[in-house]
Design a protein around this motif. Structure first.
Motif, mmCIF file in Angstrom:
data_model
loop_
_atom_site.group_PDB
_atom_site.id
_atom_site.type_symbol
_atom_site.label_atom_id
_atom_site.label_comp_id
_atom_site.label_asym_id
_atom_site.label_seq_id
_atom_site.Cartn_x
_atom_site.Cartn_y
_atom_site.Cartn_z
ATOM 1 N N LYS A 227 0.704 -2.225 -21.719
ATOM 2 C CA LYS A 227 2.353 -2.127 -21.702
ATOM 3 C C LYS A 227 2.891 -2.722 -20.529
ATOM 4 O O LYS A 227 4.288 -3.207 -20.643
ATOM 5 N N LYS A 250 7.270 -13.997 -25.148
ATOM 6 C CA LYS A 250 6.998 -12.721 -26.093
ATOM 7 C C LYS A 250 7.742 -11.646 -25.121
ATOM 8 O O LYS A 250 7.604 -10.391 -25.266
ATOM 9 N N TYR A 251 8.586 -12.148 -24.462
ATOM 10 C CA TYR A 251 9.001 -11.055 -23.244
ATOM 11 C C TYR A 251 9.814 -9.989 -24.069
ATOM 12 O O TYR A 251 9.946 -9.021 -23.589
ATOM 13 N N ASP A 252 10.363 -10.093 -25.319
ATOM 14 C CA ASP A 252 11.047 -8.898 -25.983
ATOM 15 C C ASP A 252 10.167 -7.982 -26.295
ATOM 16 O O ASP A 252 10.600 -6.541 -26.954
ATOM 17 N N GLN A 253 8.764 -8.000 -26.229
ATOM 18 C CA GLN A 253 7.802 -7.090 -26.722
ATOM 19 C C GLN A 253 7.679 -6.005 -25.612
ATOM 20 O O GLN A 253 7.119 -4.837 -26.033
ATOM 21 N N TYR A 254 8.236 -6.125 -24.411
ATOM 22 C CA TYR A 254 7.884 -5.438 -23.469
ATOM 23 C C TYR A 254 9.096 -4.503 -23.276
ATOM 24 O O TYR A 254 10.323 -4.793 -23.237
ATOM 25 N N GLU A 255 8.861 -3.146 -23.142
ATOM 26 C CA GLU A 255 9.615 -1.885 -23.045
ATOM 27 C C GLU A 255 10.115 -1.858 -21.575
ATOM 28 O O GLU A 255 9.238 -0.957 -21.041
#
Length: 289
Positions: A227, A250-255
């Motif tokens: 994560k 894919k930056y938006d995949q990280y919370e």
């Protein structure tokens, strides 16, 4: 002086094995006190430097009531020089409370940030070249690097040769508050160190809530989760470049809040001090037997 002002200490605690650690052990013997030593540095993981430091750590391990490492990987290297003992522990370095979660503000340019001494083992040259391999000026992606060291002229020459003057910035030495601002304003923290005992800069960035791209440097594995970002082999320029490109796309995949929360839990002063106090109490009891 300490005896006169504060009374007899419960325990002596030394940071770094060389000099401070050995001094703490000798002082403890002189005054018949328990002693704990923590090794923060990564030199035990460097073949050229490990024989000397290994000898120092063996001296301490044979005499101290507790020898503390900051990661499991560092402990593995220490154990190559010391006899196995139940007085050796792993406790992570703590991260200052100031490095807490900050909302991420999207904008351009997309920013990678690195912070560390400009020494060969930090592989800032590899980072710059990998970045240049996968991003063009049209991508509106920049790389900012904080730190000073012997590699500065070499890094400047790479920047000139690859025509990166408008996209890669060497910021020099920054204070803690300036570093914090860079964490807040970046999108990703990225470094490709050959080795790290723990990797405090990576943790500071993650506590602020920024994902990381890192080499498999040893210490980064302590408490690691997918994560948090992407790991690549040491000295693999192609893999590093691909990871930089992937995390950008894919930056938006990280919370980001979760990255911060998990790292703050691991490295908070409350958690780290709780573990240290438990070790100190055990060391004191064992010393009295």
């Amino acid at each position: 002086y300490v005896y006169e002002k504060e009374g007899r200490p419960d325990i002596i605690y030394g940071h770094f094995a060389a000099k401070a650690g050995t001094s703490a052990v000798r002082m403890a013997k002189k005054y018949h006190l328990p002693v704990a030593v923590i090794e923060h540095g990564g030199n035990i993981m460097v073949p050229q430097k490990s024989p000397y430091l290994g000898g120092v750590l063996k001296y301490i391990s044979d005499r101290a009531d507790a020898l503390i490492c900051v990661s499991t990987k560092q402990k593995e290297f220490v154990e190559k020089h010391c006899r196995k003992t139940d007085r050796m522990y792993v406790v992570p370095n703590m991260v200052e409370p100031m490095f807490d979660y900050r909302e991420h503000e999207k904008g351009q340019p997309f920013t990678f940030f690195a912070a560390g001494n400009l020494y060969k083992m930090k592989r800032m040259d590899l980072l710059i070249n990998a970045y240049a391999d996968v991003f063009s000026e049209d991508d509106q992606v920049v790389l900012r690097i904080a730190g000073l060291g012997w590699e500065q002229e070499h890094l400047e020459s790479i920047i000139r040769e690859r025509h990166l003057e408008n996209r890669v910035s060497l910021l020099g030495r920054l204070d803690r508050h300036q570093i914090y601002d860079e964490y807040v304003n970046c999108d990703v923290f990225a470094m490709a160190s050959e080795h790290e005992s723990f990797g405090i800069a990576y943790r500071e960035a993650m506590c602020v809530g920024r994902p990381v791209v890192s080499s498999e440097n040893g210490g980064i594995r302590e408490g690691w989760s997918s994560k948090f970002g992407l790991l690549v082999p040491v000295d693999d320029r192609e893999a590093l470049g691909n990871a930089l490109r992937t995390i950008y796309e894919k930056y938006d995949q990280y919370e980001l809040k979760e990255i911060s929360a998990l790292n703050r839990e691991q490295t908070s002063p409350e958690n780290v001090m709780g573990q240290l106090i438990s070790i100190f109490e055990k060391a004191i009891l064992n010393h009295q037997k």
